[in-house]
Write an enzyme that holds these catalytic residues in place. Sequence first.
Site, PDB file in Angstrom:
ATOM      1  CG  ASP A  43       5.601  -6.910   4.222  1.00 52.06           C
ATOM      2  OD1 ASP A  43       6.427  -7.507   5.283  1.00 52.06           O
ATOM      3  OD2 ASP A  43       5.579  -5.956   4.476  1.00 52.06           O
TER       4      ASP A  43
ATOM      5  CG  ASP B 187      -0.459  -9.677   2.150  1.00 54.64           C
ATOM      6  OD1 ASP B 187       0.362  -9.357   2.922  1.00 54.64           O
ATOM      7  OD2 ASP B 187      -0.754  -7.968   1.835  1.00 54.64           O
TER       8      ASP B 187
ATOM      9  CG  ASP C 213      -5.258   0.199  -3.102  1.00 56.34           C
ATOM     10  OD1 ASP C 213      -5.590  -0.872  -3.816  1.00 56.34           O
ATOM     11  OD2 ASP C 213      -4.846   0.340  -1.867  1.00 56.34           O
TER      12      ASP C 213
END
Length: 523
Positions: A77, A79, A177
């Site tokens: 994926d 982003d 994070d």
Amino acid sequence: MIKTFIDKLLGKSPSAAGKKPQFGKRVEVPVSVHGIDPKLVDERAIHVVRTLQQAGFEAYVVGGAVRDLLVGLRPKDFDVATNATPEQVKSLFRRAFIIGRRFRIVHVVYGRGREHEVIEVSTFRAYLDNAAAEQVKGNERTSKNELAGMQHAVDSSGRVLRDNVWGPQEEDAVRRDFTINAMYYDPETQIVVDYHNGLKDAKSRTLRMIGDAATRYREDPVRIIRAIRFSAKLSPLGFKLEAKTSGPLVKSQKLLNDVPQSRLFDEMLKLLQTGHALASVEQLKVLGMARGIYPLLDVVVERAEQGIVAAALKDTDRRVGEGKPVAPSFLLACVLWADVRDGWDQRVKSGQHSHPALQDAIEDVFNARIGDVSGRGKLAGDMREIWLMQPRFEKRVGSTPFGMVDQPRFRAGFDFMRLRADAGEIDEVLADWWQEFSMASDDVRQDMVDQVRAEQQQQRKQAPRVHRAPAKSTPAAPAKPDAEGDGQEFSVDGQNAPRKRRRRRRSGAAKGEGGASSGGAAE
């Protein structure tokens, strides 16, 4: 002193309370140092970055994709992060959709059907002290009206409910994070922007939370599950949780009680369907968190080493690794099959017909294990269809086999049945037969059905007849089978006349549904 005391009451770390965040220093790392292979970058992600940059915005590949690229993996994926607002992003792409309330992002869609790919685009977010945020008394579910129109809101525990205030890249980085997820890659210049020594941690295989871990878990308790997932995913590459990151995990676990069940359900699926299900289960055990995160996950961990569940978890990891699609309905059907099977057996033994017994058992399992999280929609429908298909595999004559292979969910039902056979629950011969039948031509299929019918007829002929009485039986014993039309098997002396009367009753029943006068002149 008073402020420190209050912070302790609220569970805030003294080192984090009131401390200005360390935004970090921007470091631009050239390709000669980071070594990312541009061939591993998806062309559609490059197109999104290029389109945004040509429109005058900053844009970078960000997060886990950069992490994977740094260790030589091809990301699944991609982003993108930008300083364009969601509305500005949406205006630049034909198929783009703004989603989310807590975090508003844009999905840019390429392709259609199973071949489609989504590039997730987020806007740089500002770092805001939660003490300055608008506070609501309830949670996401109970405070919807209050949250309407809010850009930055937290609940009484400090959990972020709304976070849609845009800011510069350096503030966006500190809000992420883990250090290895806070790097930005520009595929046009091949520069990696690093604020928190993410490149260093990637090279040393360290999974480190940015800032105070306990505070970050309180801001968003789902980070607890993300820490487990990343450590499981990256452990084969040698990554380990840093002590200050893993230390507060168990103590912070109770914060998950306030997270909406639907969000926990989604995070559970990410744990189990990203190709590291077995490693995630093992990591939960190692960290002492095998129970208490989510009830259905407790069941998965408890049954992870049992027959069909172990096989399903292993098969899911394999399929993800091969780039094949996986469905949550199949995995959860395997996890909860023992409950369905036991409930089904109990109802049948109590006298209930098999099909409604299975349907009732399924409904009870949904109520007890899943509730309304799935909305009883496609997920529940697919699980129900897989389960209801299982007894139909026992029927291999007539039109049933032909109708079965034409059903849309046949493959899922067959794969489930195959796992049952591998686990020793049913005969492997049955699974082999359906495997061959599903791949055969129509003529071969008919031959296979005819062969099964012949075998069943032969078995019935060879089976001992129920009406054959043992030598010690009384003369009255032949009466019951004789009434069923096999009186010629018995020739007990003195019984000829009654046998004729029984024949007349049989003849009459055949002609007129049991009318007594219909056979009066038979002989």
